[in-house]
Each structure stands twice: as structure tokens, then as C-alpha cells.
Motif scaffolding. Structure first.
Motif, PDB file in Angstrom:
ATOM      1  N   ASP A 205     -11.716 -17.072   9.490  1.00 24.30           N
ATOM      2  CA  ASP A 205     -12.437 -18.152   8.817  1.00 24.30           C
ATOM      3  C   ASP A 205     -12.686 -19.278   9.826  1.00 24.30           C
ATOM      4  OD1 ASP A 205     -13.550 -19.921   7.044  1.00 24.30           O
ATOM      5  OD2 ASP A 205     -11.843 -19.958   5.663  1.00 24.30           O
ATOM      6  N   ASP A 206     -13.936 -19.697   9.961  1.00 20.01           N
ATOM      7  CA  ASP A 206     -14.257 -20.726  10.959  1.00 20.01           C
ATOM      8  C   ASP A 206     -14.163 -22.146  10.402  1.00 20.01           C
ATOM      9  OD1 ASP A 206     -16.470 -20.795   9.313  1.00 20.01           O
ATOM     10  OD2 ASP A 206     -17.892 -20.081  10.832  1.00 20.01           O
ATOM     11  N   GLN A 207     -13.582 -22.314   9.217  1.00 24.75           N
ATOM     12  CA  GLN A 207     -13.408 -23.655   8.666  1.00 24.75           C
ATOM     13  C   GLN A 207     -12.388 -24.436   9.491  1.00 24.75           C
ATOM     14  OE1 GLN A 207     -15.269 -25.006   6.254  1.00 24.75           O
ATOM     15  NE2 GLN A 207     -16.426 -23.083   6.330  1.00 24.75           N
ATOM     16  N   PRO A 208     -12.555 -25.755   9.613  1.00 22.56           N
ATOM     17  CA  PRO A 208     -11.680 -26.547  10.491  1.00 22.56           C
ATOM     18  C   PRO A 208     -10.220 -26.582  10.071  1.00 22.56           C
ATOM     19  CG  PRO A 208     -13.166 -27.968   9.217  1.00 22.56           C
ATOM     20  CD  PRO A 208     -13.651 -26.569   9.023  1.00 22.56           C
ATOM     21  N   ARG A 243      -8.483 -18.847  18.298  1.00 22.11           N
ATOM     22  CA  ARG A 243      -9.258 -20.049  18.007  1.00 22.11           C
ATOM     23  C   ARG A 243      -9.171 -21.085  19.130  1.00 22.11           C
ATOM     24  NH1 ARG A 243     -10.735 -20.460  12.705  1.00 22.11           N
ATOM     25  NH2 ARG A 243     -10.657 -22.741  12.746  1.00 22.11           N
ATOM     26  N   GLY A 244      -8.609 -20.689  20.282  1.00 15.50           N
ATOM     27  CA  GLY A 244      -8.607 -21.558  21.442  1.00 15.50           C
ATOM     28  C   GLY A 244      -7.339 -22.343  21.686  1.00 15.50           C
ATOM     29  N   ASP A 245      -6.331 -22.225  20.810  1.00 17.90           N
ATOM     30  CA  ASP A 245      -5.070 -22.951  20.979  1.00 17.90           C
ATOM     31  C   ASP A 245      -4.061 -22.027  21.643  1.00 17.90           C
ATOM     32  OD1 ASP A 245      -2.721 -24.347  20.816  1.00 17.90           O
ATOM     33  OD2 ASP A 245      -2.662 -24.481  18.630  1.00 17.90           O
ATOM     34  N   HIS A 312     -10.329 -16.625  30.755  1.00 20.54           N
ATOM     35  CA  HIS A 312     -10.779 -17.301  29.535  1.00 20.54           C
ATOM     36  C   HIS A 312     -10.445 -16.512  28.268  1.00 20.54           C
ATOM     37  CE1 HIS A 312     -12.911 -20.256  31.945  1.00 20.54           C
ATOM     38  NE2 HIS A 312     -13.470 -19.266  32.629  1.00 20.54           N
ATOM     39  N   HIS A 313      -9.798 -15.361  28.406  1.00 21.56           N
ATOM     40  CA  HIS A 313      -9.438 -14.552  27.238  1.00 21.56           C
ATOM     41  C   HIS A 313      -8.378 -15.292  26.420  1.00 21.56           C
ATOM     42  CE1 HIS A 313      -8.097 -11.204  24.773  1.00 21.56           C
ATOM     43  NE2 HIS A 313      -9.049 -10.445  25.279  1.00 21.56           N
ATOM     44  N   GLY A 314      -8.573 -15.371  25.111  1.00 27.01           N
ATOM     45  CA  GLY A 314      -7.645 -16.111  24.265  1.00 27.01           C
ATOM     46  C   GLY A 314      -6.213 -15.608  24.339  1.00 27.01           C
ATOM     47  N   TYR A 315      -6.055 -14.282  24.532  1.00 28.85           N
ATOM     48  CA  TYR A 315      -4.724 -13.684  24.557  1.00 28.85           C
ATOM     49  C   TYR A 315      -4.209 -13.481  25.983  1.00 28.85           C
ATOM     50  CZ  TYR A 315      -5.211 -12.285  19.613  1.00 28.85           C
ATOM     51  OH  TYR A 315      -5.362 -12.271  18.255  1.00 28.85           O
ATOM     52  N   VAL A 316      -4.806 -14.149  26.981  1.00 28.60           N
ATOM     53  CA  VAL A 316      -4.483 -13.806  28.365  1.00 28.60           C
ATOM     54  C   VAL A 316      -2.998 -13.950  28.667  1.00 28.60           C
ATOM     55  CG1 VAL A 316      -5.036 -16.131  29.235  1.00 28.60           C
ATOM     56  CG2 VAL A 316      -5.136 -14.149  30.776  1.00 28.60           C
ATOM     57  N   ASP A 317      -2.339 -14.989  28.134  1.00 28.07           N
ATOM     58  CA  ASP A 317      -0.904 -15.157  28.410  1.00 28.07           C
ATOM     59  C   ASP A 317      -0.094 -14.005  27.827  1.00 28.07           C
ATOM     60  OD1 ASP A 317      -1.202 -17.591  29.800  1.00 28.07           O
ATOM     61  OD2 ASP A 317      -1.324 -18.693  27.927  1.00 28.07           O
ATOM     62  N   LEU A 318      -0.438 -13.600  26.596  1.00 28.61           N
ATOM     63  CA  LEU A 318       0.275 -12.484  25.978  1.00 28.61           C
ATOM     64  C   LEU A 318      -0.044 -11.183  26.703  1.00 28.61           C
ATOM     65  CD1 LEU A 318       2.111 -11.423  23.729  1.00 28.61           C
ATOM     66  CD2 LEU A 318       0.078 -11.185  22.288  1.00 28.61           C
TER      67      LEU A 318
END
Length: 376
Positions: A205-208, A243-245, A312-318
Motif C-alpha cells: 500500500d503506497d499510503q503515507p 519503502r526506503g527505510d 540502491h537495492h532496498g534489501y542490500v544490507d540483508l
């Protein structure tokens, strides 16, 4: 206040106002079928002749007006075999199978006559990536891997066409309202899997307020066992990273994986099942809690994780930590051909990035050292 206001609007939807009406049953499979037809280079009339149906039937399948999910199983198998004989790429036929299943799940979630969550199929088995990617396609507009990997096919279309399967605005809103409602209500005995998978789908869901709502759901849960706590933490971290966090993911790696053998094994078992290393479906999450990685080989998992080694992959650390952890228990993978070579080729690019976390850089350096030892 944001949560309360959002909850109120969602409750209005589930009470019958603004619902999408009768759910469509073929929005995803219809689009995949059109992709198959285009890959074969056929018009609707030509594929209709090959399958011995009317051109209007083909048009209805592709638009979802006549859902492919309504075709009897035996007849669908006949069509599938004929498409195979015509030269359909096998990956597309597999995507069609997953799309049919995804359409059934999607239609069930959009069914305004459905009552309660006890019979929701979302909690029947632990879903894998090949299905979830197809199910999420109309939600995040990201094609599943088999579709992304295909070369561009000749297109014979009449007029403009959407770039992927689409839901209307009201259908999207209702779907996410149902996912939140399911997650909030699925708190009974044996309903954790249903709740977890509904929470995961809610993350699209893209809601804030989505991240805040998910964090609230995690904080409100009082799990009594280690696995439930671990999976809750991983789910919230994964959605946040998507979601970028990346801070929540970093916290999860530090608290639930590093120096925790049970957490490391759970992470690898989860990944291996998710990408299809294991040969059978699981009906509960219990397999994740095995104290050691399961008897899966790891080549497919290493390939998948290596593809996610991008700054830039969201899961790069994991992904970095999971590769590091995987090589601790499957060091032979460094000599496993394509997967090992892809990892070696990706390392210089990653180590040149300025966006790596300190832990990620240390783990990549450790992997590079292990590769050098393996090659010595």
C-alpha cells in the motif's frame, strides 16, 4: 491521529460503501495470456482458431471480462498443452499457472460478500516468491521475474494497452482495506500465518501511513514464542526496507541475526523456501525455526542474493549479510560455477560504492577474502 483517521476510512469501505462491486477473476491471468499470445506472434483471431474458441472469448480472457479462472480445469489443461505445442516459452506457462492462482486469491480479497477471516486462503500455506510476485504485480506495477527475463516479443495490438494488469482505484483501496482488516482480526489460534501474510501484502500500500500502521501492528502483538517474534521483526523490517527505510533492516540484522545461530539458520531457511530451493510447500512457518539450515543445495539462493547486491537495492544490507551467512555453512558454493562467478564479478562494484554500511563493507571484504582462499 493519522492511524485513527485512516482506520475510519477503511472501515467505511468494508461496511459496503465504495466497494468495487463483483470482483473480477482474471485480471492477472488475462494479461499473462495476452503476453503468451504476443510472444507467439498471433492475433486474437489466430490464437482463437488454434484453441478452437471464439475470438470474443480470447478478448474476454485478456480483458478479464471472461475470467480464465472460470475455465474448467480439464479444458484449461487442453489449452495449456496446445500453447506448449505452439512454442510458448515455458517460463510464461509457469507464470500463467501462478497468475491463475493469484487471481483466485485477489478475487477472494475483493469479494464484498466474504465474511470473517477464518476461511481466507491466504493462511492455507506459506507462499513463495513466484506466486507473491505475480499477486503483487497489479499492486506495485513490477512484472514478475519470468516476464522481466523475456526478450521483447512482436506485438500485434489494436490500439493502446496497459503496461501490466491493473486494478481500479476503488479495487486497490478495498484490497488494502481487506488486508488490514484480515491482519487485525487474525489473532486466534493457528492464524499467525494468515496475519503475517496479510501484513506483508499490506506493505504494498503506497499510503503515507503504511509503515506507521505496520509498526503499530508489530508493537501491539504480544507473541509468546521466539519464531513469532522473529518473523514479526523480519516482516516489518522487510516492508520498511522496500519503502526506503533501511534503518529498521539494519536493526533487525543487528538484533536478530548477528551472533545468533538460531536467527541465522531461520533467515537462510526462510530465504531458501521463498525462492524455491525446497521441493515442497509448507503449511506452517515451523520449518523456519530449524536449528540448522535445511538440506537444500544453495546454488539458487546464492544466485538470487547476488542479484540483489546493488547499492540502491532496498534489501542490500540483508542480501549482503545473507550471502556472508550462506557461505559460512555452504563454502563449497564459491566453486559452484555460475553462481560463484556472478558473486566474484559483483564484489568490485559493491566495494566501490560509498553507500555501504560499515557492517556491509566488512562482510563483503570477508567474502572477498574467502573467494581468494578458495581460488588459491
Amino acid at each position: 491521529m493519522g492511524l485513527c483517521m485512516r482506520s475510519s476510512s477503511r472501515q467505511t469501505l468494508t461496511s459496503g460503501q465504495g466497494t468495487p462491486g463483483r470482483p473480477r477473476g482474471g485480471v492477472i491471468s488475462g494479461y499473462v495470456f495476452r503476453g503468451i499470445r504476443e510472444q507467439l506472434g498471433l492475433t486474437q483471431e489466430e490464437v482463437a482458431e488454434q484453441l478452437r474458441v471464439s475470438a470474443d472469448t480470447i478478448a474476454g480472457w485478456e480483458s478479464g471480462r471472461r475470467p480464465l479462472t472460470a475455465v474448467p480445469v480439464g479444458q484449461m489443461l487442453v489449452h495449456r498443452h496446445r500453447l506448449m505445442q505452439l512454442g510458448t516459452v515455458p517460463a510464461l506457462l509457469q507464470a500463467l499457472d501462478r497468475a491463475l492462482e493469484a487471481d483466485v486469491l485477489l478475487a477472494g480479497a475483493l469479494d464484498e460478500e466474504a465474511t470473517g477471516v477464518e476461511d481466507s486462503p491466504l493462511g492455507a500455506w506459506v507462499m513463495q516468491r513466484d506466486l507473491v510476485e505475480v499477486l503483487a504485480w497489479p499492486l506495485n506495477h513490477v512484472p514478475p521475474q519470468p516476464v522481466r527475463d523475456l526478450p521483447a516479443a512482436p506485438r500485434r495490438r489494436r490500439g493502446p494497452a496497459p503496461a501490466g494488469p491493473e486494478l481500479s482505484a476503488s479495487e486497490r483501496t478495498y484490497f488494502f482495506a481487506q488486508m488490514r482488516r484480515t491482519a487485525e482480526q487474525a489473532r486466534g489460534e493457528g492464524q499467525f500465518l494468515l496475519r503475517r501474510q496479510a501484513l506483508y501484502l499490506s506493505g504494498y500500500d503506497d499510503q503515507p501511513d503504511t509503515t506507521e500502521w505496520l509498526a503499530h501492528q508489530q508493537a501491539a502483538e504480544r507473541p509468546g514464542d521466539w519464531l513469532t517474534r522473529w518473523l514479526n521483526s523480519r516482516s516489518v523490517a522487510a516492508v520498511s526496507a522496500r519503502r526506503g527505510d533501511r534503518d529498521r533492516m539494519s536493526h533487525f540484522i543487528h538484533t536478530a541475526l548477528t551472533d545468533d545461530e538460531a536467527g541465522e539458520a531461520a533467515n537462510l531457511n526462510y530465504w531458501a523456501y521463498w525462492i524455491g530451493e525446497t521441493a515442497h510447500l509448507e503449511l506452517s512457518d515451523d520449518f523456519i525455526a530449524a536449528r540448522a539450515p535445511g538440506p537444500w543445495p544453495g546454488d539458487k539462493l546464492l544466485t538470487h542474493l547476488t542479484q540483489g547486491l546493488a547499492p540502491h537495492h532496498g534489501y542490500v544490507d540483508l542480501n549482503i549479510h545473507s550471502v556472508w551467512s550462506l557461505l559460512q555453512v555452504r563454502p563449497n558454493l564459491l566453486r559452484s560455477g555460475a553462481a560463484g562467478r556472478a558473486l566474484r564479478d559483483r564484489l568490485p562494484v559493491m566495494l566501490d560504492s560509498r553507500e555501504l554500511s560499515a557492517r556491509g563493507r566488512r562482510e563483503l571484504e570477508s567474502i572477498r577474502y574467502a573467494i581468494r582462499l578458495a581460488e588459491a
